[in-house]
Design a protein around this motif. Structure first.
Motif, PDB file in Angstrom:
ATOM      1  N   GLN A 192       0.848  -1.184   0.000  1.00 52.33           N
ATOM      2  CA  GLN A 192       0.000   0.000   0.000  1.00 52.33           C
ATOM      3  C   GLN A 192       0.888   1.239   0.000  1.00 52.33           C
ATOM      4  OE1 GLN A 192      -3.765   0.002   0.332  1.00 52.33           O
ATOM      5  NE2 GLN A 192      -3.153  -1.931  -0.623  1.00 52.33           N
ATOM      6  N   VAL A 193       0.414   2.280  -0.675  1.00 52.80           N
ATOM      7  CA  VAL A 193       1.178   3.520  -0.768  1.00 52.80           C
ATOM      8  C   VAL A 193       0.246   4.699  -0.522  1.00 52.80           C
ATOM      9  CG1 VAL A 193       2.910   2.607  -2.353  1.00 52.80           C
ATOM     10  CG2 VAL A 193       0.810   3.626  -3.267  1.00 52.80           C
ATOM     11  N   ASP A 194       0.825   5.842  -0.144  1.00 58.31           N
ATOM     12  CA  ASP A 194       0.065   7.086  -0.101  1.00 58.31           C
ATOM     13  C   ASP A 194      -0.085   7.619  -1.521  1.00 58.31           C
ATOM     14  OD1 ASP A 194      -0.269   7.132   2.638  1.00 58.31           O
ATOM     15  OD2 ASP A 194       1.532   8.331   3.001  1.00 58.31           O
ATOM     16  N   ASN A 195      -1.262   8.102  -1.836  1.00 59.53           N
ATOM     17  CA  ASN A 195      -1.525   8.662  -3.153  1.00 59.53           C
ATOM     18  C   ASN A 195      -2.233  10.002  -2.975  1.00 59.53           C
ATOM     19  OD1 ASN A 195      -1.643   8.747  -5.991  1.00 59.53           O
ATOM     20  ND2 ASN A 195      -3.742   7.981  -5.957  1.00 59.53           N
ATOM     21  N   SER A 196      -1.687  11.050  -3.585  1.00 55.06           N
ATOM     22  CA  SER A 196      -2.194  12.406  -3.365  1.00 55.06           C
ATOM     23  C   SER A 196      -2.623  13.047  -4.673  1.00 55.06           C
ATOM     24  CB  SER A 196      -1.118  13.276  -2.708  1.00 55.06           C
ATOM     25  OG  SER A 196      -0.704  12.733  -1.477  1.00 55.06           O
ATOM     26  N   PHE A 197      -3.612  13.958  -4.565  1.00 56.59           N
ATOM     27  CA  PHE A 197      -4.144  14.651  -5.739  1.00 56.59           C
ATOM     28  C   PHE A 197      -5.004  15.817  -5.284  1.00 56.59           C
ATOM     29  CE2 PHE A 197      -6.220  10.489  -4.989  1.00 56.59           C
ATOM     30  CZ  PHE A 197      -7.348  10.930  -4.309  1.00 56.59           C
ATOM     31  N   ALA A 198      -5.302  16.704  -6.246  1.00 58.16           N
ATOM     32  CA  ALA A 198      -6.220  17.821  -5.998  1.00 58.16           C
ATOM     33  C   ALA A 198      -7.623  17.393  -6.415  1.00 58.16           C
ATOM     34  CB  ALA A 198      -5.783  19.045  -6.788  1.00 58.16           C
ATOM     35  N   VAL A 199      -8.595  17.625  -5.515  1.00 54.45           N
ATOM     36  CA  VAL A 199      -9.948  17.150  -5.748  1.00 54.45           C
ATOM     37  C   VAL A 199     -10.937  18.178  -5.203  1.00 54.45           C
ATOM     38  CG1 VAL A 199     -10.040  15.881  -3.558  1.00 54.45           C
ATOM     39  CG2 VAL A 199     -11.451  15.115  -5.490  1.00 54.45           C
ATOM     40  N   MET A 200     -12.128  18.179  -5.775  1.00 49.69           N
ATOM     41  CA  MET A 200     -13.184  19.043  -5.248  1.00 49.69           C
ATOM     42  C   MET A 200     -13.939  18.315  -4.152  1.00 49.69           C
ATOM     43  SD  MET A 200     -13.119  22.040  -6.518  1.00 49.69           S
ATOM     44  CE  MET A 200     -14.707  22.611  -5.886  1.00 49.69           C
ATOM     45  N   THR A 201     -14.202  19.002  -3.055  1.00 46.66           N
ATOM     46  CA  THR A 201     -14.996  18.471  -1.950  1.00 46.66           C
ATOM     47  C   THR A 201     -16.179  19.416  -1.742  1.00 46.66           C
ATOM     48  OG1 THR A 201     -13.963  19.748  -0.173  1.00 46.66           O
ATOM     49  CG2 THR A 201     -12.802  17.751  -0.913  1.00 46.66           C
ATOM     50  N   PRO A 202     -17.147  19.044  -0.900  1.00 47.59           N
ATOM     51  CA  PRO A 202     -18.251  19.971  -0.614  1.00 47.59           C
ATOM     52  C   PRO A 202     -17.773  21.311  -0.057  1.00 47.59           C
ATOM     53  CG  PRO A 202     -18.816  17.769   0.111  1.00 47.59           C
ATOM     54  CD  PRO A 202     -17.378  17.717  -0.307  1.00 47.59           C
ATOM     55  N   GLN A 203     -16.577  21.313   0.525  1.00 49.97           N
ATOM     56  CA  GLN A 203     -16.029  22.549   1.079  1.00 49.97           C
ATOM     57  C   GLN A 203     -15.146  23.302   0.077  1.00 49.97           C
ATOM     58  OE1 GLN A 203     -15.781  19.457   2.877  1.00 49.97           O
ATOM     59  NE2 GLN A 203     -17.768  20.088   3.743  1.00 49.97           N
ATOM     60  N   GLY A 204     -14.966  22.727  -1.111  1.00 52.25           N
ATOM     61  CA  GLY A 204     -14.131  23.358  -2.125  1.00 52.25           C
ATOM     62  C   GLY A 204     -12.916  22.518  -2.475  1.00 52.25           C
ATOM     63  N   ARG A 205     -11.993  23.116  -3.212  1.00 51.27           N
ATOM     64  CA  ARG A 205     -10.803  22.397  -3.639  1.00 51.27           C
ATOM     65  C   ARG A 205      -9.958  21.987  -2.435  1.00 51.27           C
ATOM     66  NH1 ARG A 205      -5.587  22.685  -3.388  1.00 51.27           N
ATOM     67  NH2 ARG A 205      -4.289  21.909  -5.106  1.00 51.27           N
TER      68      ARG A 205
END
Length: 269
Positions: A192-205
């Motif tokens: 297993q690895v950490d995986n990161s990205f920019a995503v939209m949430t109900p609170q914003g980016r």
């Protein structure tokens, strides 16, 4: 300045559709396509012609699926081609545009998937890095509910394609681009690895990090060679390209047995 004349063969919508049918594409089926436009020759009308020919072969009841990946939405600390200075990393994490299924372009999967992504009626899954787009009556069932912590596993379109009895068409592409094999990686012992990205949430980016299965296409060319030697794989010409057609579930099942024996220690990709 001299201009090099185009190399053939010349492909049209009708000629490509005929080649697809000769390969064995069936009206009404679900088809995952990995493709190289340049391998076909000179295509009259470009990538849109290829998409129309595929849809002609599949008919109104068929569903066309392509990878619409966008791997640049990722942690810059792991970028290799090219790397960026470490002093940029924090600003990139803060500024990377959030994934938008409607507008985020594809990266590294070719112009045909980018054309499908923009096709009228196309639907796209919502993973910021490994989305798929689909056109046809089964599109929604295939692309819905793509989990953020499951790039290419049980909660991705690959598993839905398996359930739908989909086949895979490698259109001038090699087994190293066969995403179906990655589904098998989720079913064998993997790190297993950490995986990161920019995503939209109900609170914003937001810049999000999740735990996910490590995967790599390392040795997929060997895996594919073994698979087509032992299992049914249709091979034939489409324009100037060599194409392969096979069942997705069969490929996944074969890879589940092959990977632990031949590549027991997967590395992160």
């Amino acid at each position: 300045m001299s201009v090099k004349p185009p190399s053939g063969p010349m492909c049209t919508r009708a000629s490509l559709a005929s080649d697809f049918r000769a390969m064995g594409l069936r009206a009404g089926e679900v088809l995952l396509v990995h493709s190289s436009l340049s391998s076909l020759g000179w295509v009259c009308g470009g990538p849109g012609t290829v998409v129309m020919a595929l849809l002609d072969a599949l008919g109104d009841s068929g569903t066309l699926v392509v990878p619409t990946h966008s791997g640049d939405n990722s942690d810059p600390a792991y970028w290799q081609n090219p790397p960026v200075p470490e002093e940029w990393w924090a600003d990139i994490r803060a500024s990377m545009p959030a994934f938008d299924a409607r507008t985020t372009p594809t990266l590294g999967v070719g112009i045909i998937p980018e054309t499908v992504r923009n096709w009228p009626g196309a639907l796209r899954s919502c993973h910021p890095q490994t989305s798929f787009a689909a056109v046809g009556p089964h599109a929604s069932a295939i692309v819905d509910a793509h989990a953020l912590d499951c790039r290419l596993g049980e909660h991705s379109p690959l598993a839905r394609l398996e359930e739908a009895g989909a086949r895979v068409l490698l259109l001038g592409a090699g087994f190293d681009s066969c995403t179906a094999f990655h589904l098998a990686e989720y079913r064998v012992p993997s790190s297993q690895v950490d995986n990161s990205f920019a995503v939209m949430t109900p609170q914003g980016r937001a810049w999000a990090t999740v735990r996910d299965t490590s995967f790599t296409s390392e040795r997929f060319d060997e895996l594919g060679a073994a698979f087509e030697k032992e299992r049914p794989v249709v091979r034939g010409p489409v324009g100037g390209a060599q194409a392969r057609l096979f069942g997705l579930a069969e490929a996944v099942a074969y890879a589940e047995g092959w990977l632990p024996e031949h590549r027991p220690h997967p590395s992160a990709e």
